[in-house]
Design a protein around this motif. Structure first.
Motif, mmCIF file in Angstrom:
data_model
loop_
_atom_site.group_PDB
_atom_site.id
_atom_site.type_symbol
_atom_site.label_atom_id
_atom_site.label_comp_id
_atom_site.label_asym_id
_atom_site.label_seq_id
_atom_site.Cartn_x
_atom_site.Cartn_y
_atom_site.Cartn_z
ATOM 1 N N ALA A 194 2.240 1.766 -3.535
ATOM 2 C CA ALA A 194 1.218 2.295 -4.438
ATOM 3 C C ALA A 194 0.960 3.775 -4.159
ATOM 4 N N THR A 195 0.905 4.137 -2.867
ATOM 5 C CA THR A 195 0.693 5.537 -2.508
ATOM 6 C C THR A 195 1.893 6.389 -2.918
ATOM 7 N N GLY A 196 3.087 5.851 -2.770
ATOM 8 C CA GLY A 196 4.280 6.574 -3.180
ATOM 9 C C GLY A 196 4.333 6.791 -4.677
ATOM 10 N N ALA A 253 0.831 -1.208 0.000
ATOM 11 C CA ALA A 253 0.000 0.000 0.000
ATOM 12 C C ALA A 253 0.863 1.254 0.000
ATOM 13 N N ALA A 254 1.965 1.232 0.735
ATOM 14 C CA ALA A 254 2.867 2.385 0.767
ATOM 15 C C ALA A 254 3.525 2.596 -0.596
ATOM 16 N N GLY A 306 -4.089 13.257 -6.713
ATOM 17 C CA GLY A 306 -4.774 13.476 -5.445
ATOM 18 C C GLY A 306 -5.402 14.848 -5.325
ATOM 19 N N ALA A 349 1.591 6.789 -6.838
ATOM 20 C CA ALA A 349 0.461 7.575 -7.350
ATOM 21 C C ALA A 349 0.185 8.822 -6.528
ATOM 22 N N GLY A 350 0.727 8.915 -5.352
ATOM 23 C CA GLY A 350 0.397 10.014 -4.461
ATOM 24 C C GLY A 350 -0.885 9.684 -3.714
ATOM 25 N N PRO A 351 -1.197 10.433 -2.695
ATOM 26 C CA PRO A 351 -2.429 10.149 -1.961
ATOM 27 C C PRO A 351 -3.651 10.476 -2.818
ATOM 28 N N VAL A 352 -4.446 9.500 -3.095
ATOM 29 C CA VAL A 352 -5.621 9.679 -3.939
ATOM 30 C C VAL A 352 -6.830 9.714 -3.002
ATOM 31 N N ASP A 353 -7.195 10.904 -2.608
ATOM 32 C CA ASP A 353 -8.270 11.085 -1.638
ATOM 33 C C ASP A 353 -9.630 10.861 -2.276
#
Length: 134
Positions: A43-45, A40-41, A102, A47-51
């Motif tokens: 993927a977030t790294g 998960a980290a 995001g 794509a960036g935080p996708v709120d």
């Protein structure tokens, strides 16, 4: 991933069976949780935080299918479509400058979430006396 698949198969049985098979449940569960966190980290790294995608996708899928119960696949495909559309729009709409995905999902998702909260009007709350309050 191969370790995780093998570990998941043995841990998915009940605890006594997994222990009888020689699985150290504490270590396996910690390893699986760590692997999930790392993936998960990553993927977030990337794509960036996708709120707001997790909040938007089921609501949009529910309105598209017009059912109370929405399948997980429909919600996942809706979420994927939202992210891809937001990525394309973030890259192309502001041509020389690329916005993070995001930023765009938050800019669209926050007003939509507020709209959902305002228009729900207490639906989902049930009371025993036919919907009236005492």
């Amino acid at each position: 991933m191969l370790w995780a698949a093998r570990a998941q198969r043995t841990v998915s049985k009940d605890d006594d069976t997994a222990t009888a098979l020689g699985v150290r449940l504490g270590r396996v569960r910690l390893g699986l949780a760590t692997l999930g966190i790392v993936l998960a980290a990553m993927a977030t790294g990337a794509a960036g935080p996708v709120d707001f995608v997790a909040l938007l996708a089921p609501q949009i899928a529910r309105r598209m299918t017009r059912t109370a119960q929405i399948p997980l696949l429909c919600s996942a495909l809706t979420g994927a479509f939202i992210v891809v559309a937001a990525d394309l729009l973030a890259r192309k709409a502001f041509a020389p400058t690329e916005l993070p995905v995001g930023v765009l999902t938050a800019a669209v998702g926050a007003p939509y979430l507020i709209y959902l909260l305002l228009t729900s009007g207490g639906r989902g709350r049930s009371s025993r006396n036919g919907g009236t309050t005492a």
